[in-house]
Design an enzyme around this catalytic site. Structure first.
Site, PDB file in Angstrom:
ATOM      1  N   ASP A  11      -4.707  -0.141 -15.931  1.00  0.00           N
ATOM      2  CA  ASP A  11      -3.950  -0.842 -16.957  1.00  0.00           C
ATOM      3  C   ASP A  11      -4.720  -2.097 -17.378  1.00  0.00           C
ATOM      4  OD1 ASP A  11      -1.956  -2.026 -18.509  1.00  0.00           O
ATOM      5  OD2 ASP A  11      -0.392  -1.299 -17.184  1.00  0.00           O
ATOM      6  N   HIS A  13      -3.653  -4.710 -19.817  1.00  0.00           N
ATOM      7  CA  HIS A  13      -2.941  -5.607 -20.731  1.00  0.00           C
ATOM      8  C   HIS A  13      -3.345  -7.061 -20.465  1.00  0.00           C
ATOM      9  CE1 HIS A  13      -0.069  -5.184 -17.392  1.00  0.00           C
ATOM     10  NE2 HIS A  13       0.378  -6.378 -17.695  1.00  0.00           N
TER      11      HIS A  13
END
Length: 135
Positions: A11, A13
């Site tokens: 991930d 982000h």
């Protein structure tokens, strides 16, 4: 209090991760941000090395499911982790999922606090309440 934070697994982000760091600092926490693409083992190593009080892992696209299952196994290897607060937040599932199904799953993995699709300030408010009640 010291907090190790970052984004688990693949991930990435980055913006949300930076906002979490800024928000924690604004609340007076000393933050060690490991950034994105971080393995669970790296989080545990950082908690031990910094003597952190809290591990806050974030996930935006459901990556946590595959990367956080072994938290209890890792926690059992280190006695120094028994007083650490383990928190996980973000979008913790791929597709549709019910909070009442997700939260118990991640608590069984070893997290004390689990927030699925909860805004950052609400999550941090709950973290502060939890830490205060734990003292």
């Amino acid at each position: 209090m010291k907090v190790v934070t970052g984004v688990v697994g693949n991930d990435i982000h980055v913006v949300a991760n930076r906002l979490i760091e800024i928000s924690l600092q604004a609340r007076g926490f000393e933050v060690f941000n490991l950034g994105v693409n971080t393995y669970l083992e790296e989080f545990i190593d950082a908690v031990i090395e910094t003597n952190a009080d809290i591990l806050l892992i974030s996930s935006l696209n459901g990556e946590a499911e595959g990367w956080c299952r072994e938290l209890n196994i890792l926690k059992s290897k280190y006695k120094s982790l028994k007083d650490v607060v383990f928190m996980l937040g973000g979008n913790l599932a791929v597709g549709e999922a019910k909070t009442e199904d997700i939260v118990p799953k991640f608590k069984n993995y070893g997290f004390d606090l689990v927030f699925h699709q909860v805004d950052l300030n609400t999550g941090l408010d709950e973290l502060e309440k939890y830490v205060k009640a734990k003292k």
